[in-house]
Write a protein that holds these residues in place. Sequence first.
Motif, PDB file in Angstrom:
ATOM      1  N   LEU A 427       0.811  -1.219   0.000  1.00 46.77           N
ATOM      2  CA  LEU A 427       0.000   0.000   0.000  1.00 46.77           C
ATOM      3  C   LEU A 427       0.848   1.275   0.000  1.00 46.77           C
ATOM      4  CD1 LEU A 427      -2.824  -1.014   2.509  1.00 46.77           C
ATOM      5  CD2 LEU A 427      -3.019  -0.761   0.034  1.00 46.77           C
ATOM      6  N   GLN A 428       2.144   1.127   0.253  1.00 49.19           N
ATOM      7  CA  GLN A 428       3.014   2.305   0.278  1.00 49.19           C
ATOM      8  C   GLN A 428       3.422   2.742  -1.133  1.00 49.19           C
ATOM      9  OE1 GLN A 428       6.356   1.566   2.862  1.00 49.19           O
ATOM     10  NE2 GLN A 428       5.084   0.591   4.420  1.00 49.19           N
ATOM     11  N   TYR A 429       3.145   1.912  -2.131  1.00 47.71           N
ATOM     12  CA  TYR A 429       3.606   2.200  -3.489  1.00 47.71           C
ATOM     13  C   TYR A 429       2.435   2.233  -4.464  1.00 47.71           C
ATOM     14  CZ  TYR A 429       7.966   0.844  -1.273  1.00 47.71           C
ATOM     15  OH  TYR A 429       9.019   0.756  -0.412  1.00 47.71           O
ATOM     16  N   VAL A 430       2.504   3.150  -5.404  1.00 45.22           N
ATOM     17  CA  VAL A 430       1.438   3.293  -6.401  1.00 45.22           C
ATOM     18  C   VAL A 430       1.302   2.020  -7.227  1.00 45.22           C
ATOM     19  CG1 VAL A 430       0.772   4.523  -8.497  1.00 45.22           C
ATOM     20  CG2 VAL A 430       1.606   5.803  -6.516  1.00 45.22           C
ATOM     21  N   HIS A 431       2.423   1.363  -7.522  1.00 51.54           N
ATOM     22  CA  HIS A 431       2.351   0.171  -8.366  1.00 51.54           C
ATOM     23  C   HIS A 431       1.836  -1.048  -7.611  1.00 51.54           C
ATOM     24  CE1 HIS A 431       6.036  -1.089  -6.360  1.00 51.54           C
ATOM     25  NE2 HIS A 431       6.635   0.011  -6.759  1.00 51.54           N
ATOM     26  N   GLY A 432       1.557  -0.903  -6.307  1.00 55.24           N
ATOM     27  CA  GLY A 432       1.008  -2.013  -5.537  1.00 55.24           C
ATOM     28  C   GLY A 432       2.034  -3.087  -5.261  1.00 55.24           C
ATOM     29  N   LYS A 433       1.538  -4.287  -5.025  1.00 58.28           N
ATOM     30  CA  LYS A 433       2.425  -5.398  -4.681  1.00 58.28           C
ATOM     31  C   LYS A 433       3.202  -5.863  -5.905  1.00 58.28           C
ATOM     32  CE  LYS A 433       2.403 -10.164  -3.078  1.00 58.28           C
ATOM     33  NZ  LYS A 433       1.579 -11.324  -2.723  1.00 58.28           N
ATOM     34  N   SER A 434       4.506  -6.024  -5.750  1.00 60.48           N
ATOM     35  CA  SER A 434       5.350  -6.497  -6.844  1.00 60.48           C
ATOM     36  C   SER A 434       5.557  -8.002  -6.744  1.00 60.48           C
ATOM     37  CB  SER A 434       6.717  -5.799  -6.806  1.00 60.48           C
ATOM     38  OG  SER A 434       6.582  -4.413  -6.993  1.00 60.48           O
ATOM     39  N   GLN A 435       5.774  -8.619  -7.881  1.00 62.18           N
ATOM     40  CA  GLN A 435       6.169 -10.015  -7.935  1.00 62.18           C
ATOM     41  C   GLN A 435       7.682 -10.089  -8.104  1.00 62.18           C
ATOM     42  OE1 GLN A 435       3.770 -12.336  -7.429  1.00 62.18           O
ATOM     43  NE2 GLN A 435       2.409 -10.559  -7.221  1.00 62.18           N
ATOM     44  N   VAL A 436       8.244 -11.237  -7.773  1.00 62.48           N
ATOM     45  CA  VAL A 436       9.697 -11.431  -7.883  1.00 62.48           C
ATOM     46  C   VAL A 436       9.964 -12.401  -9.028  1.00 62.48           C
ATOM     47  CG1 VAL A 436      11.781 -12.212  -6.710  1.00 62.48           C
ATOM     48  CG2 VAL A 436      10.011 -11.002  -5.431  1.00 62.48           C
ATOM     49  N   SER A 437      10.807 -11.987  -9.950  1.00 66.93           N
ATOM     50  CA  SER A 437      11.114 -12.843 -11.092  1.00 66.93           C
ATOM     51  C   SER A 437      11.912 -14.069 -10.631  1.00 66.93           C
ATOM     52  CB  SER A 437      11.920 -12.073 -12.139  1.00 66.93           C
ATOM     53  OG  SER A 437      13.226 -11.818 -11.659  1.00 66.93           O
TER      54      SER A 437
END
Length: 555
Positions: A427-437
């Motif tokens: 929630l702290q980032y506009v792009h939301g939750k990131s996935q890990v490659s």
Amino acid sequence: MKLFYDILFTVDKNFRLLEVDFGDSHVSDTYTLLFKNWISEKRSITSVFPLTPEQIQGDFSWDGDTFFFKRLAADHEGFYYLILRQDYLEELLINALNLVTDGIQIYDRSGCAVFFNSASRRLSHIPASLDIQGQHLLDLFAIDENISTTLTALRNKTPVVNRVDHFRTTAGASIASANTAHPISSGDQVIGAITFEQTQQVIDSYKEKMSKIEKALHSFQANTPATRFSGYHFQHVIGKGEALQKAVTIAKKVAPQNSSVLLVGETGTGKEVFAQSIHRSSNRKNKKFVALNCAAIPESLIESLLFGTQKGSFTGSENKQGYFEEAEGGTLFLDEMNSMSLAMQSKILRALQENSFRRVGGQKDISMNVRIISSCNKDPFLCIQENELRKDLFYRLSTVMIELPPLRKHKEDLEELIEFHLSSTALQYVHGKSQVSPEVMDILYAYDWPGNVRELFHVLDYAQNVVDGPTIMKEHLPSYLLKQQKEASLPVPSDNYASLDFQNTSLQNLMDDYEHQILLNALEHFGYNITKTADALGLRRQSLQYRIHKYGIHI
């Protein structure tokens, strides 16, 4: 507080140069040899720079540059001189303007170009290699000077807001843009103008960005709990590994008791999470949990912080509660207790034996009812052997000893830790939750994590800050992590270093790599205690902290 400097001189009370550190590699390359000679000659800083002993801070000119300096008291009879070269303003402004999405053009009062930012060059199809300085606006763009936003602002000495211009560049590109121009004045005289350009491309980009930001803000407001974080509980211990779960089981069993607990684990393994969880599962949960990081507090302050002070005991003292009084009925957490001096440990032992203490300078015994949870960041038996921990205090505080495993010994929990942290910070980032490659996951599994879970979370925070899409890729990891991966894949050179590729390296790079590894080994050996590591390496704390920052080492 973090200190920024290009040059840091340490001088004695007579202002003789003792030591120098550099915060900028270019400055180091230029002046290292000169400054080392000054130190060996025991020269005074006031004899080599146009400074006087009375000056605390200000500007001075030397070697064709202007410098800002500030004098600070050192941790001995002397001073630090923080020196910053004052030639970065133009570079800072240019880099800042190049980050702006709008096209920005700056002209002098005659309408000749001074600066176009990167966005403006893209919008106007002007290559980065073309020097636009000094070229008139009408030579760069095919436009009527009577309707040019910039020239109108210069001519009328008033802003022109959101005028639509249609023009051609010298390369023949046709461009329509909404422009706003402001005349820039110095006193009563107009000295130039700044123009902001917005094309359909810029507007579309803004719409997409604003839509994502609006969605993120609504999501944050809808999903963020109204109450603030109230402390750690056992549910904050993430991982199913056998060693970690064994520690959790013991901690839960001992939590309702009043027994003292000693947590043993490297820096970053979650000792405070366990300490707070034990407190909040105990009968003392409605009383205060007070924590003291023994490694971070100067020795001269620990006693007054723990026991409090009595007014009149020393100049400026006042009646003030210490941590023992503040934690009355609750829990006191002594983090990295092995960092305290043996003399201070003796005073704590006496207070625990007597269940009472006196404030610094006080005459009255104060009884106490406090549960002690303490921690060591290395094997306590080794601490006793190396005379860092009193044996009698150890036995007093280690009724129950819980060992917390380093992350490298429960890597089976790595994926769960990554998922937890990315979800909790999404929630702290506009792009939301990131996935890990998958490639990044392989790198994270291959790394040994000397900074443990704390370092892992720092790496994920770094990646979340720089990622520009839904997936964290290799290029979004900190450079030191990628560098270590690259070094691990290289063959180990033989004793004569014959396998080193001297065509693609330099002596300085080799020395930096060696110093980096020495620092990592030393910090790990001393449990990431800055003072002890600096003493062992013969460095001042400031020098060690500079090197830690230089090599991106996480503490």
